[in-house]
Design an enzyme around this catalytic site. Sequence first.
Site, short mmCIF file in Angstrom:
data_model
loop_
_atom_site.label_atom_id
_atom_site.label_comp_id
_atom_site.label_asym_id
_atom_site.label_seq_id
_atom_site.Cartn_x
_atom_site.Cartn_y
_atom_site.Cartn_z
CG HIS A 516 -0.15 -9.18 6.79
ND1 HIS A 516 0.57 -10.33 6.99
CD2 HIS A 516 0.65 -8.37 6.07
CE1 HIS A 516 1.75 -10.21 6.42
NE2 HIS A 516 1.83 -9.03 5.85
C1 LIG Z 1 7.12 -3.88 6.25
C2 LIG Z 1 6.04 -4.55 5.49
C3 LIG Z 1 6.24 -5.83 4.97
C4 LIG Z 1 5.23 -6.46 4.24
N1 LIG Z 1 5.47 -7.69 3.71
C5 LIG Z 1 4.50 -8.31 3.00
C6 LIG Z 1 4.73 -9.57 2.39
O1 LIG Z 1 5.79 -10.17 2.53
N2 LIG Z 1 3.74 -10.12 1.66
C7 LIG Z 1 2.54 -9.51 1.49
O2 LIG Z 1 1.67 -10.08 0.83
N3 LIG Z 1 2.30 -8.30 2.03
C8 LIG Z 1 3.25 -7.68 2.77
N4 LIG Z 1 3.01 -6.45 3.30
C9 LIG Z 1 1.71 -5.82 3.05
C10 LIG Z 1 1.69 -5.12 1.69
O3 LIG Z 1 2.65 -4.12 1.67
C11 LIG Z 1 0.29 -4.55 1.45
O4 LIG Z 1 -0.63 -5.64 1.42
C12 LIG Z 1 0.18 -3.85 0.11
O5 LIG Z 1 1.17 -2.88 -0.03
C13 LIG Z 1 -1.21 -3.22 0.00
O6 LIG Z 1 -1.32 -2.54 -1.21
P1 LIG Z 1 -2.36 -1.35 -1.36
O7 LIG Z 1 -2.18 -0.83 -2.74
O8 LIG Z 1 -3.69 -1.82 -0.94
O9 LIG Z 1 -1.92 -0.27 -0.27
P2 LIG Z 1 -0.56 0.57 -0.12
O10 LIG Z 1 0.59 -0.17 -0.66
O11 LIG Z 1 -0.50 1.02 1.28
O12 LIG Z 1 -0.82 1.83 -1.06
C14 LIG Z 1 -1.79 2.80 -0.75
C15 LIG Z 1 -1.27 4.17 -1.16
O13 LIG Z 1 -2.34 5.09 -0.97
C16 LIG Z 1 -1.82 6.31 -0.48
N5 LIG Z 1 -2.90 7.02 0.21
C17 LIG Z 1 -3.52 6.68 1.37
N6 LIG Z 1 -4.49 7.56 1.66
C18 LIG Z 1 -4.48 8.48 0.66
C19 LIG Z 1 -5.25 9.64 0.41
N7 LIG Z 1 -6.23 10.02 1.22
N8 LIG Z 1 -4.97 10.36 -0.71
C20 LIG Z 1 -3.96 9.98 -1.56
N9 LIG Z 1 -3.21 8.89 -1.35
C21 LIG Z 1 -3.48 8.15 -0.26
C22 LIG Z 1 -0.68 5.91 0.43
O14 LIG Z 1 0.26 6.96 0.56
C23 LIG Z 1 -0.12 4.68 -0.30
O15 LIG Z 1 0.95 5.02 -1.13
C24 LIG Z 1 3.99 -5.80 4.04
C25 LIG Z 1 3.78 -4.50 4.55
C26 LIG Z 1 4.78 -3.89 5.27
C27 LIG Z 1 4.52 -2.52 5.81
#
Ligand SMILES: Cc1cc2nc3c(=O)[nH]c(=O)nc-3n(C[C@H](O)[C@H](O)[C@H](O)COP(=O)(O)OP(=O)(O)OC[C@H]3O[C@@H](n4cnc5c(N)ncnc54)[C@H](O)[C@@H]3O)c2cc1C
Length: 589
Positions: A516
């Site tokens: 996080h």
């Molecule tokens: C193992 C694990 C367990 C977790 N457990 C929890 C939990 O229990 N509870 C909780 O609240 N959170 C948890 N999290 C955190 C949670 O996964 C993230 O907070 C959440 O996924 C964030 O969402 P997001 O859309 O901001 O980013 P992401 O889910 O990371 O999505 C971003 C996307 O953007 C893409 N991307 C990045 N750069 C580029 C680019 N330049 N061009 C095109 N695409 C790009 C990536 O490939 C990715 O698919 C966990 C994370 C992990 C890794």
Amino acid sequence: MMKIRQKADVVICGLGWAGSIMAEELTRAGLNVIAIERGAWRDTSTDFPPAIDPDELRWHTRREMLQPMSVETTTFRNNTGQNAAPVRNWSAYQFGWNVGGAGTHWAGMSWRFTPWDFEVYTRTVERYGKERAKGMQLQDWGVTYAEMEPFYDRFERIAGTSGYAGNIKGEKRKGGNVFEGPRSRDYPTPALKDTHWMSKYRQTVEKMGYNPFTVPAGNLSQAYVNPLGVSMGPCTYCGFCDFHGCGNFSKSSPQACILPTLMRRPNFTVLTETEVLQVVKHDDGQTAKGVKFITKEGEVGFQPADVVCITAYQMDNVRLMLLSGIGQPYDPATGKGTTGRNYNYQTCSSVSGFFAGEKMNPFIGGGALAVQIDDFNGDNFDHSDVDFIGGAGIMGFSTNGRPIQNMNGLRPGTKRWGTEWKKGYARDYQEAGTIFCQGTSMPSQGSYLDLDPTYKDRHGQPLLRVTFDWNRNDQKMARYVTDKAVKIMKEVGGTDISVDNQAESSWNPYKQHSSHTIGGAVMGKDPSTSALNTHLQSWDVKNVFVVGASAFPNNGGYNPTLTVGALAVKAARAIAEQYVKNPGKLVGA
Ligand SMILES: Cc1cc2nc3c(=O)[nH]c(=O)nc-3n(C[C@H](O)[C@H](O)[C@H](O)COP(=O)(O)OP(=O)(O)OC[C@H]3O[C@@H](n4cnc5c(N)ncnc54)[C@H](O)[C@@H]3O)c2cc1C
Ligand code: SF4
């Protein structure tokens, strides 16, 4: 020659939780949306059928679903006096890399932040005086919990979150989290059931006078149809959850909850295995004209759009802003500039104990399966007699029963090879119980993100450089809550207790503490201390919205995703209901 695509109303960079939620809101409002996702398409039936999902070696040990280091990494140093070096394995943070992002393989702990988290500066100064804020870069978010409540509610309905409310419209309910901010209604699905370890923990903390409750989960307790018409099934407590997909359609994820509806909308398109390299601005620098991207085959293209949403995960959001010249880069010497400011991690510790002759049956587990007390979280207790702010949730968890990972959870002193090891492992797999403290983290002037001056990615663009170490407040807070957890472990009867308080030594990226990370493009009401306004619109480039945990000025004692999702709904509605009708700054500076 660069390929130029047809113009879209909105281009979304990254299709994880933030990107999917925004795409759902914006396409439903009638806008034409193109999402560009660096990773490949993944869905339940083709990628995570039940026969493949519990493959621990593939998903957890080898981390096959995460973004490979060969694609991109960060560099790291503890302070500006050191040279940063590239991080060579994903331990302290892990990046998603497929349609669905890290939301495909998260654990599912589904928290709302407390009202205090959103107004951390004002409330701290009001209760403890200005001195208490010294040494930290505390600032309010510019929105209150009450303003965020409807957006949290929307995320929970889409995700089908399981739980039992502890505060509905101000009425406290025993059995729920009595410290949570007032909710408009209960969770969409009931709370999960206790494992043996969770019941022991619950009974003990209750006897100690605390207020236990089941952690709200994106592991669904019963069959559910969400407002988008998508059906989900009940969690089987399979024990292979975080780092894995869910073969059972039971874990809230963009795949399970949003994409089945989104993919059928004619005004939505996704380009997969295509990476956004930069947001391209018009010559006046006031607005963006679209994004430059590169396909898997190495073809460079341009996607024109009226609005650009950067939803690429906290760290990649900040990197894309820096690469695109959006906002003034932060300078840790002066505290001026906002892109990169207030980077922070999460303060975590764990306490393990053993229970001779008991069968905890950890193969019965779920990513978010836990009982927690929030009596020492946030500002839920009086800090007058301590010299820190913030706190942590203290949970007894049954998150996984993975046999390879649990080999590390043996009684101290157990041999790590041979017959003795085998015996010890068979015993300790069953007899271990763990208490986990997940704490707040406060920003300080020296922790920030910028572009590395030396190291570059495969496209020749600078890597992101992380400069971070724990600050005194976080260390004191972690010590305090870890002591509370040790007391609980002794009270519940654990022996051979071992403690891992990660804030006791310098932060290092090779220890998994949590995933996080927050900050770097924070929201607020003052453009001199925030990169984004309260709708997550860039103060500087008005048709760019940057959505993710990059917007958090400080970290709560919780996982971030529900707050990311709620902010995504808020930003998308501001675009659809205000910006497209009257393109301009949505908030005056
Ligand atoms: C193992 C694990 C367990 C977790 N457990 C929890 C939990 O229990 N509870 C909780 O609240 N959170 C948890 N999290 C955190 C949670 O996964 C993230 O907070 C959440 O996924 C964030 O969402 P997001 O859309 O901001 O980013 P992401 O889910 O990371 O999505 C971003 C996307 O953007 C893409 N991307 C990045 N750069 C580029 C680019 N330049 N061009 C095109 N695409 C790009 C990536 O490939 C990715 O698919 C966990 C994370 C992990 C890794
Ligand atoms: S624990 Fe539940 S939600 Fe998690 S992968 Fe298994 S069945 Fe799915």
